[in-house]
Design a protein around this motif. Structure first.
Motif, short mmCIF file in Angstrom:
data_model
loop_
_atom_site.label_atom_id
_atom_site.label_comp_id
_atom_site.label_asym_id
_atom_site.label_seq_id
_atom_site.Cartn_x
_atom_site.Cartn_y
_atom_site.Cartn_z
N GLU A 61 0.83 -1.20 0.00
CA GLU A 61 0.00 0.00 0.00
C GLU A 61 0.87 1.25 0.00
N LEU A 62 1.96 1.24 0.74
CA LEU A 62 2.87 2.39 0.79
C LEU A 62 3.50 2.63 -0.58
N VAL A 63 3.86 1.56 -1.25
CA VAL A 63 4.45 1.70 -2.60
C VAL A 63 3.45 2.34 -3.55
N GLU A 64 2.18 1.92 -3.45
CA GLU A 64 1.14 2.50 -4.32
C GLU A 64 0.96 3.98 -4.04
N VAL A 65 1.02 4.37 -2.78
CA VAL A 65 0.90 5.78 -2.42
C VAL A 65 2.06 6.58 -2.99
N LEU A 66 3.28 6.05 -2.86
CA LEU A 66 4.47 6.76 -3.35
C LEU A 66 4.46 6.88 -4.87
N LYS A 67 3.89 5.88 -5.55
CA LYS A 67 3.83 5.90 -7.00
C LYS A 67 2.72 6.81 -7.53
N PHE A 68 1.76 7.15 -6.66
CA PHE A 68 0.55 7.87 -7.10
C PHE A 68 0.86 9.33 -7.42
N THR A 69 0.36 9.79 -8.56
CA THR A 69 0.48 11.19 -8.95
C THR A 69 -0.76 11.94 -8.47
N THR A 72 -20.77 8.33 -11.35
CA THR A 72 -19.64 8.10 -12.25
C THR A 72 -18.48 8.97 -11.81
N ILE A 73 -17.29 8.38 -11.72
CA ILE A 73 -16.08 9.10 -11.33
C ILE A 73 -15.17 9.20 -12.56
N TYR A 74 -14.71 10.43 -12.83
CA TYR A 74 -13.82 10.68 -13.97
C TYR A 74 -12.48 11.22 -13.47
N ASP A 75 -11.42 10.93 -14.24
CA ASP A 75 -10.13 11.54 -13.92
C ASP A 75 -10.04 12.91 -14.58
N GLU A 124 -15.79 17.93 -7.00
CA GLU A 124 -14.38 17.62 -7.25
C GLU A 124 -13.79 16.88 -6.05
N LEU A 125 -12.89 15.95 -6.35
CA LEU A 125 -12.24 15.16 -5.30
C LEU A 125 -10.73 15.17 -5.54
N PRO A 126 -10.01 16.14 -4.95
CA PRO A 126 -8.55 16.15 -5.09
C PRO A 126 -7.91 15.12 -4.18
N LEU A 127 -7.02 14.30 -4.74
CA LEU A 127 -6.40 13.22 -3.96
C LEU A 127 -4.88 13.22 -4.13
N THR A 128 -4.22 12.89 -3.04
CA THR A 128 -2.77 12.68 -3.08
C THR A 128 -2.44 11.21 -2.87
N GLN A 129 -3.49 10.40 -2.68
CA GLN A 129 -3.36 8.95 -2.54
C GLN A 129 -4.37 8.28 -3.45
N PRO A 130 -4.17 7.03 -3.78
CA PRO A 130 -5.10 6.34 -4.68
C PRO A 130 -6.54 6.40 -4.20
N LEU A 131 -7.46 6.47 -5.14
CA LEU A 131 -8.90 6.49 -4.85
C LEU A 131 -9.30 5.21 -4.12
N ASP A 132 -10.04 5.38 -3.04
CA ASP A 132 -10.50 4.24 -2.24
C ASP A 132 -12.00 4.42 -2.00
N LEU A 133 -12.82 3.64 -2.69
CA LEU A 133 -14.27 3.78 -2.57
C LEU A 133 -14.76 3.53 -1.16
N LYS A 134 -14.00 2.80 -0.37
CA LYS A 134 -14.41 2.52 1.00
C LYS A 134 -14.35 3.77 1.88
N LYS A 135 -13.73 4.83 1.40
CA LYS A 135 -13.68 6.09 2.14
C LYS A 135 -14.84 7.01 1.76
N TYR A 152 -15.98 12.19 1.63
CA TYR A 152 -14.85 11.31 1.33
C TYR A 152 -13.79 11.46 2.40
N ASP A 153 -13.47 10.37 3.04
CA ASP A 153 -12.46 10.35 4.10
C ASP A 153 -12.75 11.41 5.16
#
Length: 232
Positions: free
Chosen positions: A9-17, A108-111, A173-184, A204-205
């Motif tokens: 999970e940490l690797v995914e966070v670090l890789k996330f733009t 619907t969620i869009y990037d 709008e949903l600005p994120l610095t970590q991967p999208l997590d629908l559970k939040k 969200y979160d």
């Protein structure tokens, strides 16, 4: 020491733009307004065999030109003589507007490139299957004797007006610095009487997401005269 899952999970966070998603809630929905009308109007309408909805849509000029007393217009309130002007202003018992929380409506969620990331129906089972928290409550409920008794203090007659609409009801709008997590993601709905709940809040979160508006088309309006003496 971190577990293997925590490390992944940490690797995914670090890789996330960091990016900003757009969430749209769309489909069919309603505007509900429930409130008191001119109490002396209802007996007048009944005695003169005047259609309730037709009277509600008449402005004061049309009403008086048809030969009816101004003080008997359903939106001419007895208490202070104020004319409510529109059916939607009779809402002292409750108002709801939004997309219906049902299977035939969607989130619907869009990037940032308007590429669809996920689309989910708003039925409670599909939300549950995707780990999305959903809860709803009544905005007003004539089935609740306590509510009905309280409203009776201001008069026995209510109108429940409903405008059906289609389109996008909520966009945020949903600005994120970590991967999208629908559970939040957590959604809240609000219902009027025995009608389907409509979306009323998006979190969200732990952070409320503001609705920047939507674009809907009206499909029709209907009205129901409620006699609270039938419910207390």
């Amino acid at each position: 020491m971190a577990t293997k899952k925590e490390k992944e999970e940490l690797v995914e966070v670090l890789k996330f733009t960091p990016r900003t998603y757009t969430i749209r809630f769309w489909g069919y929905g309603m505007e509900h307004a429930c409130g008191h009308i001119n109490q002396s109007s209802v007996p007048y309408l009944q005695e003169n065999d005047i259609d309730f909805e037709e009277a509600m849509f008449m402005d004061v000029d049309e009403w008086t030109e048809a030969g009816h007393p101004l003080e008997k217009h359903p939106l001419m309130m007895d208490e202070n003589g104020e004319y409510l002007r529109d059916w939607s202003e009779a809402d002292n018992c409750g108002r709801v507007w939004g997309v219906e929380m049902s299977d035939h409506c969607h989130m619907t969620i869009y990037d940032e490139n308007e590429v669809e990331v996920v689309e989910i129906g708003l039925g409670s089972q599909e939300l549950y299957d995707n780990g999305i928290e959903y809860d709803w409550d009544y905005e007003c409920d004539v089935d609740n004797p306590e509510s009905a008794k309280k409203w009776m203090e201001d008069g026995r007659y209510l109108v429940h007006s409903r405008s059906s609409e289609k389109g996008t009801f909520w966009e945020c709008e949903l600005p994120l610095t970590q991967p999208l997590d629908l559970k939040k993601l957590a959604l809240t709905g609000f219902a009027v009487n025995d009608w389907q709940a409509c979306l009323g809040g998006v979190v969200y979160d732990g952070q409320d997401l503001d609705n920047y508006g939507g674009d809907t088309t009206g499909k029709g309006i209907e009205m129901e005269l409620i006699d609270l003496e039938d419910w207390v």
